[in-house]
Motif scaffolding. Structure first.
Motif: not given
Length: 782
Positions: A35-41, A106-122
């Motif tokens: 599962e990918l993760v996309f959430k509001v940090a 007021a909510r002026v900016m939103t911090h999102y995070v998109l994450s996958i379950d692995e550490k990638l090479a170059d």
């Protein structure tokens, strides 16, 4: 992306449509999915003007805690990489733009995070960056929203940090998010990740939990069938040993069937084998046939011979067959039970050395048996349980704290600058671990020692920091003890004052941070206030309040000079009320103290009278206010009683009417008047409801009394004069008489509910008449 996924993204808002989507349900049913993760940090609001700049500095590593070479260039919605100066300029531009927002919080900016379950090479990292770029362009950029993102690859999960400006200047609108928006966004992210070679799904957590419950229900149904067959086998066995023999035969038959199906056979051989197997299984449920153990052994041996299974295969499957019959959930539960038992035996003091050794040996043997056929790590499971499951909730709290510290010390990039702060926090959090049970405290102390040793290996002077923390802890305990001593009057105020002064002198030298210095200073301020309260007399309080009110009168003159007549009149009215309160407080003072305060009271009264305040009228209003408060309190007390008298409930209604008339004559402000009227209405409603319930109860009680009287009359007319009949009749009459007395007592208490005086008299006569009839039935006069 499939057509169905596209259909779910574009225009379909039905929250249950996803379950008719074959692509979605297939992904949900895949046990090996990732599962990918996309959430509001976080939501960045305009409470702090520096929040946008700080957020961008955080994701780009442009902070004092990071080196210059750690800076990560962000990329904007145009695909441009920004250097350090350009990133700061972007943050400043957004800050200036947000300063024009007039709404607070007021909510002026939103911090999102998109994450996958692995550490990638170059190479894969570049693919992930490209997928993120395409995804953000479709989700935000094409709609006119501005953003900046960076890729972090310093943890076990590669992830992207995205900062989105919620103001759309092209369309003059603000970004709005709901559950459907997030679902569509996750599908977009899944599409672009798959296009770049990342196989991830975007199912909802609640759907995954629902599927897990369905699987569990299915497993339980299968388990119930197996349990039924085991129960039937037990019912045909003679004893436990015979039951074990039957189970052994059952395992052998299962293995024989598997071996037969794995090899090629003719149709006739297959038919004969299935018939023999079915006959043997049916024989297991027939006590008369299967009780003959020799015949049973021959029957099972014949099936084994037909299957072609070897003796070695049968022996190797002896333990595995039993484990294979269990579900994964059963195996995990059995493993947990074994570990719990092992921990309980080790920690318990109720076993002898030899007995403990034997029990632990048996447990280890069973763990080995399960470990041969599963990948369960009993050692890791034991460590985890020692941290949480088998311990108290307090130990679980400390365990969580220590786990965080262990992660910090094991991090690849150890932050030595924050080591001092982290150690002070560790000392504070584990200070109260001394209240834990002995075994739990020993585990906490051991883990703390390991953490401190790791810090020392990193070059941190742990002993010096611990000495400083202990000095501050000692001062905090001293301040707390001072408050307890003052409350319990165990300390002379003069001695307490000396201790407060001495503690203030220590604070600057002992405090570990500015925050600690402020907290301890506030604590000493509270102790000083307590000492002042004990030391100074009531005269000083009244005198100080008088001086403040005299100063407030001067402010009234300033407001009137500025043309603020309404504000001046309101403040003058409040000063007049304070004057009356101070006069009331001065009543308890001595004659000498009153004499010293008399000139100040005279000055204040003269100043109020000069400005048009009628002191006599204020006193009348104050008396009216006190009367209203007393009436409201009386009404509340009556309604709070378990069973108020009818007269008192009627009094609440009458008292409420009189009190409502007096409110306008009180010195209450508009808000107090409104609250008082609302409280009175509530009390009247409660009293009215109680009166109505009592009226219904009154009628029911009268009806029951008549029924009891009629029953007593019918009992008296019975002709059976046998001793037993007379005794039973007498006991029943006594029971009826007791019930009658209870009802009569309640009816007399609620007699005003009958109505007028003549109606009450009629009810009373009816009760007396029923009592006479009841007494005659008993054979005596009441």
């Amino acid at each position: 992306m499939s057509y169905e996924d596209l259909f779910i993204r574009k225009g379909i808002r039905d929250k249950n449509y996803r379950f008719s989507n074959q692509s979605y349900t297939s992904a949900l049913a895949n046990n090996n999915r990732r599962e990918l993760v996309f959430k509001v940090a976080s939501d960045i609001k305009n409470v702090n003007p520096n929040s946008p700049a700080q957020s961008i500095e955080y994701i780009t590593r442009d902070t004092p805690n990071h080196d210059d070479d750690e800076f990560i260039e962000p990329e904007n919605e145009l695909g441009q990489k920004l250097d350090r100066e350009e990133a700061r300029e972007l943050a400043q531009n957004w800050k200036d733009e947000f300063s024009h927002e007039t709404r607070k919080n007021a909510r002026v900016m939103t911090h999102y995070v998109l994450s996958i379950d692995e550490k990638l090479a170059d190479k894969k990292l570049r693919d992930f960056e490209a997928a993120t770029r395409d995804f953000l362009r479709e989700r935000f950029g094409d709609d006119g929203y501005r953003y900046a993102f960076v890729i972090h690859n310093d943890t076990e999960r590669t992830h992207a940090h995205i900062m989105v400006n919620n103001f759309n200047r092209e369309r003059d609108r603000k970004l709005r998010m709901d559950k459907q928006w997030f679902f569509e966004t996750r599908l977009m992210a899944k599409e672009h990740l798959q296009q770049h070679g990342f196989e991830y799904e975007a199912t909802l957590r609640k759907d995954r939990k629902h599927l897990d419950r369905m699987r569990l229900d299915t497993e339980n149904e299968l388990k119930a069938v197996n349990n039924w067959f085991d129960a039937k086998l037990k019912s045909v066995s003679e004893n436990d040993k015979h039951f074990e023999l039957i189970l052994t035969h059952r395992k052998a038959l299962r293995k024989a069937r598997q071996a037969f199906e794995a090899a090629p056979h003719s149709q006739e051989e297959a038919a004969n084998f299935r018939a023999s197997l079915q006959q043997t299984r049916a024989a297991m449920l027939d006590y008369d046939q299967y009780a003959n153990r020799t015949e049973a052994n021959y029957q099972v041996a014949d099936v084994l011979k037909r299957s072609g299974i070897t003796a070695k295969q049968l022996k190797d499957s002896k333990d595995h067959s039993r484990i294979a019959a269990l579900t994964d959930r059963d195996i995990q539960q059995t493993a947990r039970d074994l570990v719990r038992s092992e921990i309980a035996v080790e920690l318990s003091s109720g076993f002898e050395t030899g007995e403990r050794k034997k029990l632990l040996s048996d447990i280890k043997e069973r763990q080995k048996t399960i470990g041969k056929h599963t990948d369960i790590d009993f050692g890791e499971m034991k460590k985890q349980m020692l941290r949480t499951k088998t311990m108290s909730p307090e130990y679980a709290k400390y365990s969580g704290i220590l786990r965080k510290e262990e992660k910090v010390i094991k991090a690849v990039k150890f932050d030595g600058a924050n080591a001092e702060k982290q150690l002070y926090r560790l000392f504070d959090e584990t200070h109260k671990a001394k209240d834990l049970p002995v075994n739990e405290k020993a585990l906490v102390d051991e883990r703390v020692r390991h953490i401190l040793t790791a810090y020392e290996q990193k070059g941190v002077d742990v002993k010096q920091l611990e000495t400083r923390w202990q000095a501050q802890r000692h001062l905090k305990d001293e301040i707390a003890d001072l408050q307890i001593s003052l409350k319990e009057s165990r300390l002379n105020p003069e001695l307490a004052q000396k201790r407060v002064i001495a503690a203030r002198e220590k604070i600057k030298d002992v405090a570990l941070s500015r925050k600690d210095q402020i907290q301890m200073g506030r604590g000493l301020d509270d102790r000083q206030a307590t000492i002042d309260k004990i030391t100074f007399s009531g005269r000083d309080k009244v005198s100080g309040s008088l001086q403040r009110q005299l100063n407030n009168i001067n402010q009234v003159d300033v407001k009137r000079a500025a043309g603020k007549e309404k504000e001046a009149d309101r403040q003058l009215f409040a000063i007049g009320k304070s004057y009356l309160h101070l006069k009331a407080d001065a009543v308890s003072l001595t004659a000498d103290q009153k004499a010293t305060l008399a000139p100040d009271f005279a000055r204040m009264e003269k100043a109020l009278t000069k400005r048009g305040v009628n002191i006599t009228h204020l006193m009348k209003q104050r008396n009216v206010s006190h009367g209203i408060t007393r009436n409201v309190t009386t009404m509340k007390e009556i309604n709070q009683m378990d069973r108020s008298r009818v007269e008192d409930l009627s009094k609440v209604i009458t008292l409420a009417k009189d009190t409502q008339k007096e409110i306008n004559r009180s010195d209450f402000n508009p808000n107090q008047k409104r609250q008082t009227r609302s409280t009175i209405r509530d009390q009247v409603n409660q009293a009215s409801d109680k009166l109505e319930l009592r009226r219904v109860e009154f009628e029911q009680n009268l009806k029951q009394m008549r029924e009891l009287s009629d029953k007593a009359v019918s009992l008296s007319k019975q002709q059976d004069q046998s001793p037993m009949a007379v005794m039973h009749r007498r006991r029943e009459l006594e029971s009826l008489d007791r019930d009658f007395d209870k009802l009569a007592k309640r009816v007399r208490a609620d007699l005003p509910l009958a109505g007028s005086a003549s109606q009450q008299l009629n009810v009373r006569r009816n009760i007396e008449q029923m009592e006479k009839a009841f007494g005659q039935n008993r054979g005596w006069s009441r």
